[in-house]
Design a protein around this motif. Structure first.
Motif, PDB file in Angstrom:
ATOM      1  N   LEU A  50       7.398 -19.335  -1.589  1.00  0.00           N
ATOM      2  CA  LEU A  50       8.392 -18.305  -1.249  1.00  0.00           C
ATOM      3  C   LEU A  50       8.281 -17.843   0.213  1.00  0.00           C
ATOM      4  O   LEU A  50       9.269 -17.903   0.953  1.00  0.00           O
ATOM      5  CB  LEU A  50       8.309 -17.136  -2.231  1.00  0.00           C
ATOM      6  CG  LEU A  50       8.654 -17.502  -3.698  1.00  0.00           C
ATOM      7  CD1 LEU A  50       8.312 -16.361  -4.648  1.00  0.00           C
ATOM      8  CD2 LEU A  50      10.126 -17.879  -3.838  1.00  0.00           C
ATOM      9  N   ASP A  56       5.220   0.179   1.963  1.00  0.00           N
ATOM     10  CA  ASP A  56       4.931   1.000   3.143  1.00  0.00           C
ATOM     11  C   ASP A  56       4.078   0.254   4.178  1.00  0.00           C
ATOM     12  O   ASP A  56       4.269   0.410   5.386  1.00  0.00           O
ATOM     13  CB  ASP A  56       4.237   2.304   2.712  1.00  0.00           C
ATOM     14  CG  ASP A  56       2.982   2.054   1.883  1.00  0.00           C
ATOM     15  OD1 ASP A  56       3.023   1.184   0.995  1.00  0.00           O
ATOM     16  OD2 ASP A  56       1.952   2.700   2.141  1.00  0.00           O
ATOM     17  N   PRO A  88      -4.613   1.332   0.062  1.00  0.00           N
ATOM     18  CA  PRO A  88      -5.497   1.911  -0.953  1.00  0.00           C
ATOM     19  C   PRO A  88      -6.057   0.877  -1.935  1.00  0.00           C
ATOM     20  O   PRO A  88      -7.075   1.106  -2.567  1.00  0.00           O
ATOM     21  CB  PRO A  88      -4.591   2.913  -1.678  1.00  0.00           C
ATOM     22  CG  PRO A  88      -3.196   2.585  -1.273  1.00  0.00           C
ATOM     23  CD  PRO A  88      -3.267   1.888   0.032  1.00  0.00           C
ATOM     24  N   THR A 123      -2.712  -6.611   1.594  1.00  0.00           N
ATOM     25  CA  THR A 123      -1.442  -6.917   0.938  1.00  0.00           C
ATOM     26  C   THR A 123      -1.011  -8.346   1.283  1.00  0.00           C
ATOM     27  O   THR A 123      -0.981  -8.722   2.460  1.00  0.00           O
ATOM     28  CB  THR A 123      -0.323  -5.898   1.294  1.00  0.00           C
ATOM     29  OG1 THR A 123       0.955  -6.526   1.092  1.00  0.00           O
ATOM     30  CG2 THR A 123      -0.398  -5.390   2.723  1.00  0.00           C
ATOM     31  N   GLU A 141      -5.766 -14.623   0.730  1.00  0.00           N
ATOM     32  CA  GLU A 141      -5.340 -15.480  -0.371  1.00  0.00           C
ATOM     33  C   GLU A 141      -4.947 -16.874   0.146  1.00  0.00           C
ATOM     34  O   GLU A 141      -4.382 -16.992   1.242  1.00  0.00           O
ATOM     35  CB  GLU A 141      -4.126 -14.840  -1.093  1.00  0.00           C
ATOM     36  CG  GLU A 141      -4.463 -13.888  -2.227  1.00  0.00           C
ATOM     37  CD  GLU A 141      -5.116 -12.573  -1.796  1.00  0.00           C
ATOM     38  OE1 GLU A 141      -5.237 -12.324  -0.571  1.00  0.00           O
ATOM     39  OE2 GLU A 141      -5.513 -11.798  -2.678  1.00  0.00           O
TER      40      GLU A 141
HETATM   41  N1  EPU Z   1       0.575  -2.194  -1.707  1.00  0.00           N
HETATM   42  C1  EPU Z   1       0.823  -0.990  -1.114  1.00  0.00           C
HETATM   43  N2  EPU Z   1       1.719  -0.946  -0.070  1.00  0.00           N
HETATM   44  C2  EPU Z   1       2.338  -2.078   0.386  1.00  0.00           C
HETATM   45  C3  EPU Z   1       2.064  -3.310  -0.208  1.00  0.00           C
HETATM   46  C4  EPU Z   1       1.171  -3.341  -1.271  1.00  0.00           C
HETATM   47  O1  EPU Z   1       0.261   0.041  -1.494  1.00  0.00           O
HETATM   48  O2  EPU Z   1       3.119  -1.968   1.345  1.00  0.00           O
HETATM   49  C5  EPU Z   1      -0.373  -2.272  -2.830  1.00  0.00           C
HETATM   50  C6  EPU Z   1       0.275  -2.789  -4.110  1.00  0.00           C
HETATM   51  O3  EPU Z   1       0.942  -1.767  -4.809  1.00  0.00           O
HETATM   52  C7  EPU Z   1      -0.913  -3.347  -4.841  1.00  0.00           C
HETATM   53  C8  EPU Z   1      -1.762  -3.928  -3.708  1.00  0.00           C
HETATM   54  O4  EPU Z   1      -1.347  -3.239  -2.525  1.00  0.00           O
HETATM   55  O5  EPU Z   1      -1.627  -2.310  -5.446  1.00  0.00           O
HETATM   56  C9  EPU Z   1      -1.640  -5.415  -3.495  1.00  0.00           C
HETATM   57  O6  EPU Z   1      -0.278  -5.794  -3.492  1.00  0.00           O
HETATM   58  P1  EPU Z   1       0.251  -7.024  -2.631  1.00  0.00           P
HETATM   59  O7  EPU Z   1       1.125  -6.513  -1.550  1.00  0.00           O
HETATM   60  O8  EPU Z   1      -0.890  -7.897  -2.237  1.00  0.00           O
HETATM   61  O9  EPU Z   1       1.176  -7.785  -3.692  1.00  0.00           O
HETATM   62  P2  EPU Z   1       2.471  -8.625  -3.338  1.00  0.00           P
HETATM   63  O10 EPU Z   1       2.276  -9.271  -2.031  1.00  0.00           O
HETATM   64  O11 EPU Z   1       3.678  -7.798  -3.536  1.00  0.00           O
HETATM   65  C10 EPU Z   1       1.672 -10.911  -4.323  1.00  0.00           C
HETATM   66  C11 EPU Z   1       2.109 -11.855  -5.410  1.00  0.00           C
HETATM   67  C12 EPU Z   1       1.828 -11.240  -6.780  1.00  0.00           C
HETATM   68  C13 EPU Z   1       0.331 -10.947  -6.858  1.00  0.00           C
HETATM   69  C14 EPU Z   1      -0.107 -10.038  -5.698  1.00  0.00           C
HETATM   70  C15 EPU Z   1      -1.585  -9.766  -5.658  1.00  0.00           C
HETATM   71  C16 EPU Z   1       3.968 -13.078  -4.462  1.00  0.00           C
HETATM   72  C17 EPU Z   1       5.399 -13.395  -4.489  1.00  0.00           C
HETATM   73  N3  EPU Z   1       3.536 -12.124  -5.289  1.00  0.00           N
HETATM   74  O12 EPU Z   1       2.458  -9.716  -4.485  1.00  0.00           O
HETATM   75  O13 EPU Z   1       2.175 -12.233  -7.740  1.00  0.00           O
HETATM   76  O14 EPU Z   1       0.035 -10.329  -8.088  1.00  0.00           O
HETATM   77  O15 EPU Z   1       0.282 -10.645  -4.446  1.00  0.00           O
HETATM   78  O16 EPU Z   1      -2.301 -10.951  -5.544  1.00  0.00           O
HETATM   79  O17 EPU Z   1       3.209 -13.700  -3.736  1.00  0.00           O
HETATM   80  C18 EPU Z   1       2.892 -13.062  -9.803  1.00  0.00           C
HETATM   81  O18 EPU Z   1       2.947 -14.200  -9.293  1.00  0.00           O
HETATM   82  O19 EPU Z   1       2.988 -12.877 -11.051  1.00  0.00           O
HETATM   83  C19 EPU Z   1       2.715 -11.895  -8.944  1.00  0.00           C
HETATM   84  C20 EPU Z   1       3.025 -10.664  -9.337  1.00  0.00           C
END
Ligand code: EPU
Length: 422
Positions: free
Chosen positions: A26, A125, A163, A167, A193
């Motif tokens: 993606l 954020d 927190p 990300t 990752e």
């Molecule tokens: N967070 C914040 N603020 C932000 C961004 C994230 O507080 O601006 C917090 C999130 O709420 C969470 C933590 O930081 O508590 C980590 O979130 P992250 O941003 O790493 O998640 P993401 O990038 O939105 C990707 C994967 C998820 C996977 C997570 C964690 C993709 C498309 N999605 O999401 O995959 O769980 O990283 O490894 O890459 C899945 O495939 O089922 C899936 C949900």
């Protein structure tokens, strides 16, 4: 809506192959926007999330086509409308990672603020903080993130921790934007990752200058322009991990091809600790289990820790362990939609805040259950393979978002899964 009828218990045995990574594909598709011209992503899985992302790219002006082997071609010569529409982004949160590339290429972008999500509150954020620190002006208007960098982005030293640690997509967004910024950007507390490593490697083939790849400190020397890519995506480590649990929960033996154990060190170590054999094999690994697993404790963490995307699947496995386990979710603290459904199959689970106490039972019993999100539904399929009777998993479209025709791949190794229209 399709449902799965899963007859159990079965013992899986044979060879199964892991597809290309959804979560690496993606952001790499978004990276195509950075360089005008035709990029090719080889090995992308044929999943609805990939199709939705292709729609998003087409909507902003790219021409996207998919070949039968999954290769996705993206012609980003012209970007007519730098807008990530609500109707598309609401279907798939990863749409947010178009923001950084659009800002860097066009100098402005509007992307719908992602909405609710079955796995809990997921703010963006930190993405916005990082892009602001590169010089973008950002405001929220009618549910859209409106970003402007008409005078160009400028390199900066940016701390991207939050927190819950790093990300993943936030790092992808800021790293992509920084490739075309003026000067050098240092991202501290970057996500490590394998999907971010893969994106960074792809960006470097495009002419970006990124060092520190795979570490929490990325250094990005901005360049004037990038060229399109022709890139092979990495295997999906979460699909690999799900197949490892499938072998263990059915007391079976699977040769899992195209599975990089190096991306699954925490998972392999944990499986070995609970009595599952995990051996490296040239193109993947062999996972075998002969009896009930031992209980253990799991805490989800950013990479290289235990991945949140395998928490639900391991809960299904530990539900059949010989004793009590504790699973603590530290990334998405509300990601427990599967708990009530697994309990319908006689799993003994008690939720305490962001932890679940799993008391192992001798057997799971088939029941009609409801898939709620991608990984939760994978856990229900795994439980269905081991449970006595016919499990009916409703709302299979959730699993189709992340696992390509999973029944057609599990059935040849011994599963009995029938897809039916509701
Ligand atoms: N967070 C914040 N603020 C932000 C961004 C994230 O507080 O601006 C917090 C999130 O709420 C969470 C933590 O930081 O508590 C980590 O979130 P992250 O941003 O790493 O998640 P993401 O990038 O939105 C990707 C994967 C998820 C996977 C997570 C964690 C993709 C498309 N999605 O999401 O995959 O769980 O990283 O490894 O890459 C899945 O495939 O089922 C899936 C949900």
């Amino acid at each position: 809506m399709d449902v799965f009828r899963i007859e159990g218990p079965v013992r899986l045995s044979g060879t199964i192959t892991v597809n290309g990574s959804k979560n690496a594909s993606l952001p790499i598709m978004a990276a195509a926007v950075l360089a005008p011209g035709k990029s090719r992503l080889k090995g992308a899985p044929r999943l609805s999330d990939i199709t939705v992302f292709a729609q998003l790219l087409e909507d902003i002006g790219c021409k996207v086509s998919t070949e039968s082997d999954g290769t996705v071609s993206i012609d980003s010569t012209s970007i007519g409308k730098p807008v990530g529409e609500y109707d598309i982004v609401r279907k798939m949160r990863a749409g947010i990672c178009i923001l950084g590339p659009l800002l860097a290429r066009v100098g402005r972008a509007q992307v719908s603020m992602p909405g609710g999500c079955a796995i809990g509150y997921r703010p963006v954020d930190i993405h916005l903080r990082g892009l602001r620190e590169l010089g973008a002006q950002i405001r929220l208007e009618n549910g859209y993130i409106v970003a402007d960098a008409m005078r160009g982005l400028c390199g900066n030293e940016i701390f991207l921790g939050g927190p819950f640690g790093s990300t993943v997509l936030g790092t992808a967004n800021v790293m992509m934007a920084a490739t075309l910024a003026k000067g050098t950007t240092v991202i501290e507390s970057a996500a490590c990752e394998p999907e971010i490593t893969d994106l960074a490697n792809c960006l470097n083939t495009m002419g970006a200058k990124i060092t520190g790849i795979g570490s929490p400190r990325l250094v990005i020397e901005g360049v004037k322009q990038l060229k399109p890519f022709d890139y092979q995506v990495i295997p999906d480590r979460i699909e690999g991990g799900t197949f490892m649990v499938a072998a263990a929960i059915t007391k079976g033996c699977l040769h899992i091809r195209n599975c990089r154990l190096g991306d699954l060190m925490a998972v392999a170590a944990l499986l070995r600790n609970i009595g599952v054999t995990v051996e490296t094999e040239n193109s993947g690994c062999i996972v075998a289990c002969s009896g009930p697993v031992k209980p253990t404790d799991i805490t989800t963490q950013p990479y290289p820790g235990f991945p949140t995307d395998l928490q639900a699947q391991f809960m299904a496995l530990l539900a059949l362990a010989e004793g009590n386990s504790i699973i603590i979710e530290k990334i998405f603290t509300d990601r427990f939609m599967h708990v009530a459904e697994l309990a319908r199959m006689a799993a003994d689970l008690r939720k305490e805040g962001s932890a679940v106490i799993v008391s192992g039972v001798k057997k799971l019993i088939a029941a009609p259950v409801m898939a709620s999100d991608l990984r939760a539904s994978a856990a229900l399929v795994l439980a269905g393979l081991a449970a006595e009777g016919t499990t009916v998993v409703n709302r299979v479209y959730h699993i189709d978002r992340g696992y390509e025709k999973i029944e057609e791949r599990l059935n040849p190794v011994g599963a009995k899964i029938i897809r039916e229209s509701d």
